[in-house]
Design a protein around this motif. Structure first.
Motif, PDB file in Angstrom:
ATOM      1  N   GLU A 113      -0.154  12.002   0.098  1.00 52.21           N
ATOM      2  CA  GLU A 113      -1.258  10.394   0.926  1.00 52.21           C
ATOM      3  C   GLU A 113      -2.836  10.023  -0.025  1.00 52.21           C
ATOM      4  O   GLU A 113      -2.762   9.357  -0.158  1.00 52.21           O
ATOM      5  N   PRO A 114      -2.520  11.520  -0.462  1.00 49.26           N
ATOM      6  CA  PRO A 114      -3.362  11.298  -1.735  1.00 49.26           C
ATOM      7  C   PRO A 114      -3.697  10.239  -2.564  1.00 49.26           C
ATOM      8  O   PRO A 114      -4.120   9.484  -3.309  1.00 49.26           O
ATOM      9  N   LEU A 115      -2.003   9.583  -3.182  1.00 48.88           N
ATOM     10  CA  LEU A 115      -2.122   8.774  -3.822  1.00 48.88           C
ATOM     11  C   LEU A 115      -2.622   7.135  -3.496  1.00 48.88           C
ATOM     12  O   LEU A 115      -2.141   6.246  -4.088  1.00 48.88           O
ATOM     13  N   VAL A 116      -2.447   7.349  -2.484  1.00 51.10           N
ATOM     14  CA  VAL A 116      -2.802   6.394  -1.516  1.00 51.10           C
ATOM     15  C   VAL A 116      -4.492   6.456  -1.882  1.00 51.10           C
ATOM     16  O   VAL A 116      -5.321   7.247  -0.466  1.00 51.10           O
ATOM     17  N   GLU A 117      -5.326   6.082  -2.000  1.00 49.17           N
ATOM     18  CA  GLU A 117      -7.144   6.489  -2.296  1.00 49.17           C
ATOM     19  C   GLU A 117      -7.593   5.318  -0.565  1.00 49.17           C
ATOM     20  O   GLU A 117      -8.715   6.864  -0.618  1.00 49.17           O
ATOM     21  N   ASP A 118      -6.992   4.239  -0.079  1.00 47.24           N
ATOM     22  CA  ASP A 118      -8.289   4.788   1.599  1.00 47.24           C
ATOM     23  C   ASP A 118      -7.551   4.621   2.386  1.00 47.24           C
ATOM     24  O   ASP A 118      -7.906   3.822   3.338  1.00 47.24           O
ATOM     25  N   LEU A 119      -6.291   5.704   2.466  1.00 43.66           N
ATOM     26  CA  LEU A 119      -5.665   6.078   3.119  1.00 43.66           C
ATOM     27  C   LEU A 119      -6.361   6.958   4.104  1.00 43.66           C
ATOM     28  O   LEU A 119      -6.858   8.088   3.482  1.00 43.66           O
ATOM     29  N   ASP A 120      -6.167   6.519   5.470  1.00 41.95           N
ATOM     30  CA  ASP A 120      -6.366   7.744   5.837  1.00 41.95           C
ATOM     31  C   ASP A 120      -6.545   7.753   7.259  1.00 41.95           C
ATOM     32  O   ASP A 120      -6.048   6.826   8.722  1.00 41.95           O
ATOM     33  N   GLY A 121      -5.504   9.205   7.462  1.00 47.66           N
ATOM     34  CA  GLY A 121      -4.541   9.766   8.622  1.00 47.66           C
ATOM     35  C   GLY A 121      -3.788   8.418   9.005  1.00 47.66           C
ATOM     36  O   GLY A 121      -2.718   8.472   7.861  1.00 47.66           O
ATOM     37  N   ASP A 122      -3.614   7.791   9.831  1.00 49.49           N
ATOM     38  CA  ASP A 122      -1.995   6.827   9.907  1.00 49.49           C
ATOM     39  C   ASP A 122      -2.865   5.449  10.419  1.00 49.49           C
ATOM     40  O   ASP A 122      -1.803   4.414  10.104  1.00 49.49           O
ATOM     41  N   ALA A 123      -3.704   5.147   9.158  1.00 50.97           N
ATOM     42  CA  ALA A 123      -4.008   4.258   8.701  1.00 50.97           C
ATOM     43  C   ALA A 123      -2.570   3.281   7.806  1.00 50.97           C
ATOM     44  O   ALA A 123      -2.561   3.839   7.130  1.00 50.97           O
ATOM     45  N   PRO A 124      -2.362   1.802   8.054  1.00 50.53           N
ATOM     46  CA  PRO A 124      -1.625   1.180   7.376  1.00 50.53           C
ATOM     47  C   PRO A 124      -2.271   1.383   5.263  1.00 50.53           C
ATOM     48  O   PRO A 124      -2.752   1.716   4.842  1.00 50.53           O
ATOM     49  N   LEU A 125      -0.613   1.180   4.514  1.00 48.22           N
ATOM     50  CA  LEU A 125      -0.428   1.104   3.328  1.00 48.22           C
ATOM     51  C   LEU A 125      -1.671   0.273   2.873  1.00 48.22           C
ATOM     52  O   LEU A 125      -1.820  -0.318   2.682  1.00 48.22           O
ATOM     53  N   ALA A 126      -2.383   0.808   1.783  1.00 53.65           N
ATOM     54  CA  ALA A 126      -3.104   0.351   0.778  1.00 53.65           C
ATOM     55  C   ALA A 126      -2.512  -1.362   0.821  1.00 53.65           C
ATOM     56  O   ALA A 126      -1.591  -1.623   0.292  1.00 53.65           O
ATOM     57  N   ALA A 127      -3.466  -2.730   1.103  1.00 60.64           N
ATOM     58  CA  ALA A 127      -3.313  -3.629   0.288  1.00 60.64           C
ATOM     59  C   ALA A 127      -2.172  -3.837  -0.782  1.00 60.64           C
ATOM     60  O   ALA A 127      -1.544  -4.396  -1.038  1.00 60.64           O
ATOM     61  N   ASP A 128      -2.286  -3.058  -2.151  1.00 63.24           N
ATOM     62  CA  ASP A 128      -2.082  -3.851  -2.943  1.00 63.24           C
ATOM     63  C   ASP A 128      -1.104  -3.185  -3.294  1.00 63.24           C
ATOM     64  O   ASP A 128       0.217  -3.004  -4.241  1.00 63.24           O
ATOM     65  N   ILE A 129      -0.233  -2.111  -1.942  1.00 65.82           N
ATOM     66  CA  ILE A 129       1.259  -1.489  -2.092  1.00 65.82           C
ATOM     67  C   ILE A 129       1.859  -2.199  -1.685  1.00 65.82           C
ATOM     68  O   ILE A 129       2.163  -2.806  -0.643  1.00 65.82           O
ATOM     69  N   ALA A 130       3.197  -2.519  -2.798  1.00 65.66           N
ATOM     70  CA  ALA A 130       4.120  -3.142  -1.757  1.00 65.66           C
ATOM     71  C   ALA A 130       4.767  -2.870  -0.399  1.00 65.66           C
ATOM     72  O   ALA A 130       5.806  -3.181   0.827  1.00 65.66           O
ATOM     73  N   GLY A 131       4.967  -1.707  -0.952  1.00 72.12           N
ATOM     74  CA  GLY A 131       6.221  -0.995  -0.132  1.00 72.12           C
ATOM     75  C   GLY A 131       6.166   1.037  -0.829  1.00 72.12           C
ATOM     76  O   GLY A 131       5.624   1.188  -1.235  1.00 72.12           O
ATOM     77  N   ILE A 132       6.959   1.517   0.026  1.00 68.31           N
ATOM     78  CA  ILE A 132       7.337   2.793  -0.370  1.00 68.31           C
ATOM     79  C   ILE A 132       8.818   2.311  -0.368  1.00 68.31           C
ATOM     80  O   ILE A 132       9.466   2.215   0.435  1.00 68.31           O
ATOM     81  N   TYR A 133       9.866   3.267  -2.088  1.00 68.85           N
ATOM     82  CA  TYR A 133      10.865   3.260  -1.441  1.00 68.85           C
ATOM     83  C   TYR A 133      10.809   4.810  -1.793  1.00 68.85           C
ATOM     84  O   TYR A 133      10.977   5.153  -2.354  1.00 68.85           O
TER      85      TYR A 133
END
Length: 426
Positions: free
Chosen positions: A215-235
């Motif tokens: 989770e800390p890899l995504v700065e604006d991740l909060d709980g069950d929020a969706p991925l940050a807008a600049d992340i294309a996805g999880i591979y």
């Protein structure tokens, strides 16, 4: 040392023997045996878990070299998988979505890396992981389910029987599909059926642990929020990521942008092949995935302080070495340096998490103690004005650190380098 049968064998010897057998198989009985000659092979590129510490990296390199491979590069596994993602899923990246999280759940470790992609240029923004989480843990959970169904306790099985049960569970786990409802398993000759949802219920905390770690890899991740807008996805890569429970929970937590490599167990190997192809033009800027610091003596040896030296965001040079130096005047007659690599820090900056000892160097600041043969470790630490001292930290392209401490007044130095004897005096 590790125990093999009834004897203890150095780990490096075991690794070298295994890789020697791999080298022989490649040249004699593989699909490329007609064209592969280990004597003339241009390059071998190897991968390690992102959270491997310096000793693990060195042992891996040394085992390949002793087995006869010419190693030209070592890449972190999720970094290599990032190459495979760009090669295969490049259409998901655009001017607004420039990053991807590589979720690498292997047999024994979990790593996740946030990768920034600009065409064929890749930069690792950060890597996190758990060195004690992997597919083996899911096998053990399924084995526990099977033992419960059979009414057999773990103490009722000898070690060989339990190892066979784990092998059966591993095979059953790897054949699960999203449509699977039951898992047939045999425990000590007793056929049992484990309900998939029961297995998933017990295995869910393992996947949740990986989610918390990344989770800390995504700065604006909060709980069950969706991925940050600049992340294309999880591979998803790594053999254990094939368990249907993994993408299910990741989608529930992060949203729908979850992609699984069609070759999860081979994604790293494909990425390594891409990196070895000069014509492909792929580049990588990677970082240390562990902090590096030192415990020092203070107040005439009555206290110990900790000094962080390198952050896990420190860039690794793509060739040669990166050198960082510190200079100061010593305040004791003897300095005790206890260097460590670590995965977490608390609020005060102290090391936490997976702490791996790197080296202990006892350095005589008093010139009278620098005579060869002096037992410096038995000398009481006293407070006194000392010489100018230089600490030199060199990071090579494999993410391995070398330490050298030098008395700038006398030229006396001690070095810890994993590729040579632990302590040298000049």
């Amino acid at each position: 040392m590790i125990v093999v049968g009834d004897r203890e064998v150095p780990l490096l010897e075991v690794l070298t023997g295994f890789l020697s057998a791999v080298r022989e198989a490649l040249s004699s009985s593989s699909s490329i045996s007609d064209s592969y000659d280990p004597q003339t092979a241009a390059a071998t590129v190897v991968a390690v878990p992102a959270h491997a510490h310096g000793a693990q990296r060195f042992l891996t390199l040394e085992a390949f070299r002793r087995a006869g491979f010419r190693v030209t590069a070592m890449i972190n596994e999720p970094s290599a998988a990032g190459f495979e993602y760009t090669h295969r899923q490049g259409r998901t990246l655009n001017s607004k979505r420039t990053r991807v999280i590589v979720y690498d759940l292997g047999g024994g470790t979990f790593d996740a890396s946030l990768v920034n992609v600009d065409g064929v240029d890749h930069e690792i923004i950060g890597s996190l992981g758990l060195n004690m989480l992997g597919g083996d843990d899911f096998d053990a959970v399924l084995a526990d389910c099977a033992l419960d169904e059979a009414g057999v306790g773990l103490d009722d099985l000898d070690l060989p029987s339990y190892v066979r049960l784990l092998d059966v569970c591993r095979d059953a786990k790897e054949h699960l599909s999203p449509q699977s409802r039951r898992i047939p398993v045999e425990v000590a000759g007793i056929p049992v059926t484990v309900q998939v949802e029961d297995f998933y219920t017990r295995a869910t905390p393992l996947v949740e642990a990986s989610i918390r770690a990344m989770e800390p890899l995504v700065e604006d991740l909060d709980g069950d929020a969706p991925l940050a807008a600049d992340i294309a996805g999880i591979y998803l890569v790594g053999g254990a990521s094939g368990l249907p429970l993994v993408p299910r929970l990741l989608r529930d937590h992060f949203g729908r942008r979850v992609h699984r490599s069609p070759y999860p167990a081979a994604s790293t190997a494909i990425g390594l092949a891409i990196s070895a192809d000069d014509e492909a033009g792929y580049s990588l800027a990677d970082r240390l995935s562990r902090w590096f610091g030192v415990f020092r003596e203070g107040d005439a040896g009555s206290t110990v302080s900790f000094d962080p030296i390198l952050g896990r965001d420190q860039l690794i040079p793509d060739h040669g070495e990166l050198v960082i130096t510190r200079r100061y005047r010593a305040a004791h007659n003897v300095g005790w340096y206890r260097f460590v690599e670590y995965t977490e820090v608390d609020r005060s900056g102290e090391p936490r998490g997976d702490i791996a000892p790197f080296a202990q160097i006892v350095f005589p600041f008093d010139a009278a103690l620098q005579t060869p043969g002096t037992d410096v470790e038995s000398v009481p630490v006293t407070r006194e004005a000392g010489p100018m001292v230089e600490e030199r930290y060199a990071i090579d392209e494999n993410g391995i650190v070398q330490v050298r401490i030098t008395d700038l007044d006398t030229g006396f130095s001690r070095t810890h380098a994993l590729s040579r004897p632990a302590v040298e005096a000049a």
